[in-house]
Design a protein around this motif. Sequence first.
Motif, PDB file in Angstrom:
ATOM      1  N   PRO A  56     -42.998  -0.306  41.419  1.00 34.45           N
ATOM      2  CA  PRO A  56     -42.842  -0.711  40.015  1.00 34.45           C
ATOM      3  C   PRO A  56     -41.568  -0.167  39.365  1.00 34.45           C
ATOM      4  N   ASP A  57     -41.013   0.938  39.921  1.00 34.25           N
ATOM      5  CA  ASP A  57     -39.757   1.463  39.381  1.00 34.25           C
ATOM      6  C   ASP A  57     -38.627   0.454  39.521  1.00 34.25           C
ATOM      7  N   LEU A  58     -38.738  -0.414  40.515  1.00 34.36           N
ATOM      8  CA  LEU A  58     -37.739  -1.465  40.685  1.00 34.36           C
ATOM      9  C   LEU A  58     -37.774  -2.432  39.501  1.00 34.36           C
ATOM     10  N   LEU A  59     -38.972  -2.745  39.031  1.00 39.58           N
ATOM     11  CA  LEU A  59     -39.084  -3.640  37.876  1.00 39.58           C
ATOM     12  C   LEU A  59     -38.470  -3.001  36.638  1.00 39.58           C
ATOM     13  N   GLY A  60     -38.726  -1.705  36.447  1.00 44.43           N
ATOM     14  CA  GLY A  60     -38.131  -1.008  35.307  1.00 44.43           C
ATOM     15  C   GLY A  60     -36.621  -1.051  35.349  1.00 44.43           C
ATOM     16  N   ALA A  61     -36.061  -0.880  36.543  1.00 48.24           N
ATOM     17  CA  ALA A  61     -34.603  -0.927  36.687  1.00 48.24           C
ATOM     18  C   ALA A  61     -34.079  -2.337  36.468  1.00 48.24           C
ATOM     19  N   LEU A  62     -34.851  -3.348  36.865  1.00 47.23           N
ATOM     20  CA  LEU A  62     -34.413  -4.725  36.661  1.00 47.23           C
ATOM     21  C   LEU A  62     -34.395  -5.087  35.176  1.00 47.23           C
ATOM     22  N   VAL A  63     -35.332  -4.533  34.409  1.00 41.04           N
ATOM     23  CA  VAL A  63     -35.324  -4.763  32.962  1.00 41.04           C
ATOM     24  C   VAL A  63     -33.995  -4.306  32.373  1.00 41.04           C
ATOM     25  N   GLU A  64     -33.490  -3.189  32.870  1.00 42.27           N
ATOM     26  CA  GLU A  64     -32.241  -2.644  32.355  1.00 42.27           C
ATOM     27  C   GLU A  64     -31.038  -3.526  32.709  1.00 42.27           C
ATOM     28  N   ARG A  65     -31.216  -4.418  33.686  1.00 42.50           N
ATOM     29  CA  ARG A  65     -30.126  -5.324  34.069  1.00 42.50           C
ATOM     30  C   ARG A  65     -30.052  -6.558  33.177  1.00 42.50           C
ATOM     31  N   LEU A  66     -31.072  -6.765  32.325  1.00 36.48           N
ATOM     32  CA  LEU A  66     -31.013  -7.901  31.408  1.00 36.48           C
ATOM     33  C   LEU A  66     -29.823  -7.727  30.464  1.00 36.48           C
ATOM     34  N   PRO A  67     -29.185  -8.824  30.073  1.00 38.84           N
ATOM     35  CA  PRO A  67     -28.045  -8.719  29.151  1.00 38.84           C
ATOM     36  C   PRO A  67     -28.462  -8.073  27.833  1.00 38.84           C
TER      37      PRO A  67
END
Length: 203
Positions: A56-67
């Motif tokens: 799930p930490d991957l999902l948290g990091a992906l959120v941070e990649r949103l513009p």
Amino acid sequence: MRLTKKKTDPSARERILAAAEELFAESGFDATPTSKIAARAGVPKGLVHYYFQRKPDLLGALVERLPDEHIETAGVVVPGDVAASLRRLVAELDARMRASYLLSHLLWREADTHTAVRDALQARFGTVVDQVRAVIMAASTGSLPVAAVDTASGLLALAVSYRHSVARHGVSEDVASSETMDREVDFVAGALTGPSAPAPLAQ
């Protein structure tokens, strides 16, 4: 020594995130093992867990990649024209979303089962509401009732967020067209500033 270099290689972390984004979009979060992410990224499986202890930490990091969705109010406001100002704001939000159709859709899909993603998307929705409110207040020439502005801001933010939540990578025609969004913007602006708009607050 080589392993240490790999562990501190920022490009490895980015490759892992890019692979996770692609695979989660293709197969879903639950159906994607970290071993497959490692293989797609071209790194040892242990390196995935080094950067992201839990999947799930991957999902948290992906959120941070949103513009970044913060847009300066002064850059979109047309003084005295609420509708034009809101159209410019929506266009800016859409442009940023178009840069990340795939990631946006992926995260909206996973929000139902992952609290961290849902919380992050709710926070982003709150940002959009605040920006719509700020644009309305800056563009309006008179004092508008706070309750009416709050309602209008929430409704327009919901419309924008819905369009973004159903967006697909490379496919924009199936989502509400810009013409449809213009009608929604005009409706909201007309309800606030038209002949039947709520009376301005007494000074």
